[in-house]
Design an enzyme around this catalytic site. Structure first.
Site, PDB file in Angstrom:
ATOM      1  N   LYS A   1     -47.374   2.333 -28.977  1.00 12.67           N
ATOM      2  CA  LYS A   1     -46.439   3.334 -28.448  1.00 12.67           C
ATOM      3  C   LYS A   1     -45.428   3.790 -29.493  1.00 12.67           C
ATOM      4  O   LYS A   1     -44.909   4.902 -29.420  1.00 12.67           O
ATOM      5  CB  LYS A   1     -45.762   2.810 -27.192  1.00 12.67           C
ATOM      6  CG  LYS A   1     -46.755   2.683 -26.057  1.00 12.67           C
ATOM      7  CD  LYS A   1     -46.144   2.324 -24.742  1.00 12.67           C
ATOM      8  CE  LYS A   1     -47.187   2.368 -23.633  1.00 12.67           C
ATOM      9  NZ  LYS A   1     -48.224   1.312 -23.766  1.00 12.67           N
ATOM     10  N   ASP A   2     -45.175   2.954 -30.498  1.00 10.64           N
ATOM     11  CA  ASP A   2     -44.282   3.366 -31.596  1.00 10.64           C
ATOM     12  C   ASP A   2     -44.801   4.615 -32.307  1.00 10.64           C
ATOM     13  O   ASP A   2     -44.009   5.412 -32.808  1.00 10.64           O
ATOM     14  CB  ASP A   2     -44.179   2.255 -32.649  1.00 10.64           C
ATOM     15  CG  ASP A   2     -43.400   1.044 -32.160  1.00 10.64           C
ATOM     16  OD1 ASP A   2     -42.490   1.221 -31.336  1.00 10.64           O
ATOM     17  OD2 ASP A   2     -43.711  -0.070 -32.617  1.00 10.64           O
TER      18      ASP A   2
END
Ligand SMILES: *Cc1c(COP(=O)(O)O)cnc(C)c1O
Length: 484
Positions: free
Chosen positions: A126-127
């Site tokens: 998700k980063d």
């Protein structure tokens, strides 16, 4: 580029008009009016730009792809935002998303690669999108002279990725609720050790659904929402999806030496955000043979791709598994793909996701001629993995290749092996590092996974978190108090 809603709203909107939005006003999801086509010359140029992961290559590639979808940020600014986001300092490698080859045995017809998407600040994929979103939000809010208060609910990866992306950003505050005591000690330490003034952790005495209900209740109070400029960063945000398109190209370039070759991707899936980005890449013309959707015991998506039935699960039918970031009852990005599958028929999409789902909790495309095209025209196939499969895959991968994979990636690897074609490299997206889900690694291997140096001892750091009950008035007062 203009954006439209899957449910028919065609009010002309550019990228920055939808950047800070969630759902479209008609309840649909935003999509670009068309998918820009990448011809052979462009693909060749991009391969050269990425330069097999040379310094700056990923940011340059990201700028090229984003430029096709963003026409309301000056090119020099967009380029600077990409360069600021995708750095070796943050991701630990110049390639940003390096591949690791698993099957090197002589005679093995189909190489399997892991594409590392989890070397960012919170060790989950998700980063990759959230870090860009943080920079885009700061840029756009400054341009408008506005502020935004992000309110969210998390049971792990999303909350920490949002906080690490927004920490210290001007014009943004984060209020993140999580169920008290239910996240892993590592995940709690990651979030609660942040001391930035604009990050607020709220531990709720309840379960994840209670957190989500509180967020919904606050957002449904339109007066409060407007007064305090409440927004979200959930996975339906188009900018997040767009950022994820880039690593499909970067993975392809690393696994092939010529643009005449095809690859397949296997994607550990929950809300269908990650694999939907693969769909967009394929629609743009990236030579992808198959997009393999891997689910855990929560097999909403596997059921659809096998049968054509999409069936939302009741809370009690949602399993708590050892790949928790894929524990979903419905897949919130799925409407985007179905819209394309139905030839972009907004009326039909509206009737399936609006009327039919709210009335029956399911719809059935099994008899619809469009359903057969999911595999033939769009490359989608699927499979499912269980806790026993995860343990076996983690063990097997460690014993044969000396590589420890996390539980979600293990679901992907297990399903990938069911969809190998001779001569078509298979790229499995690695969505988290094993340290985030250490208990299951210990169960599989009898030892703790490696921990990156910067995370040693984080459980012992001081914590900053406010605990409260499920009273909506209390969280509203908390937000109001911190918005001055
Ligand atoms: C969020 C997440 C997923 C699921 O991704 P979707 O985009 O929701 O399909 C898979 N693995 C990990 C580790 C995640 O954090």
């Amino acid at each position: 580029m203009l954006y439209l809603s899957t449910r028919g709203d065609t009010t002309p909107r550019h990228f920055c008009d939808i950047l800070l939005e969630g759902l479209a006003p008609d309840g649909g999801l935003y999509l670009p009016a068309f998918y820009p086509q990448v011809d052979a010359a462009t693909l060749g140029r991009w391969r050269h730009l990425y330069a097999n992961g040379a310094p700056g290559g990923y940011a340059a590639l990201a700028f090229e792809i984003l430029s096709l979808y963003i026409d309301d940020i000056p090119a020099a600014d967009l380029k600077a935002l990409c360069e600021k986001t995708y750095t070796e300092a943050v991701y630990g490698t110049a390639a940003i998303v390096p591949l690791t080859k698993l099957q090197d045995a002589p005679g093995a017809a189909t190489p399997i690669y892991l594409e590392a998407l989890s070397n960012g600040p919170t060790l989950a994929f998700k980063d990759m999108a959230m870090q860009l979103l943080g920079n885009l939000f700061e840029y756009e809010l400054a341009r408008r002279g506005q502020e935004l208060n992000i309110l969210g609910a998390t049971s792990g990866d999303t909350g920490s990725a949002a906080e690490y992306a927004m920490r210290g950003k001007k014009g943004v505050r984060v209020f993140m609720t999580s169920p008290a005591g239910r996240m892993s000690p590592f995940q709690q330490a990651q979030m609660f050790s942040l001391m930035d003034d604009n990050i607020h952790n709220i531990a709720v005495d309840g379960v994840f659904d209670d957190c989500q209900d509180m967020v919904k209740a606050v957002s449904n109070d339109l007066v409060f929402k407007r007064q305090y400029r409440i927004g979200t960063v959930n996975s339906i945000n188009w900018a997040r999806l767009l950022a994820q398109v880039v690593y499909y190209f970067a993975g392809y370039f690393q696994a092939t030496s010529s643009n005449d070759q095809k690859v397949s991707f296997t994607v550990p899936s929950g809300n269908f955000g990650n694999v939907c980005a693969g769909h967009v890449a394929r629609m743009m013309g990236l030579p992808i043979a198959q997009l393999v959707v891997a689910t855990n015991e929560n097999d909403v998506l596997d059921e659809f791709f096998r049968t054509g039935v999409y069936r939302v699960r009741a809370g009690a039918d949602t399993h708590e598994t050892s790949s928790p970031s894929m524990d979903i009852s419905k897949a919130s990005n799925f409407e985007r793909f179905v819209f394309d599958l139905l030839g972009r028929d907004a009326t039909k999409t509206q009737s399936l996701f609006g009327a039919q789902l709210s009335q029956y909790g399911r719809f059935d495309l099994g008899a619809d001629p469009a359903f057969a095209q999911a595999a033939t025209n769009y490359g989608f196939v699927s499979g499912k993995s269980t806790h026993a499969d995860r343990l076996a895959t983690i063990r097997d991968t460690f014993e044969r290749f000396g590589v420890t994979v996390d539980t979600h990636t293990a679901d992907g690897l297990k399903v990938a092996r069911e969809h190998l074609f001779p001569g078509v490299p298979m790229i499995v997206l690695e969505t988290a590092l094993p340290i985030k889900f250490a208990a299951t690694i210990v169960e599989a291997l009898g030892r703790e996974p490696d921990r990156p140096a910067r995370f040693r001892g984080i459980e012992d750091l001081p914590k900053r978190v406010t605990t409260m009950g499920t009273d909506v008035a209390v969280i509203k007062a908390f937000i109001a108090r911190h918005c001055t």
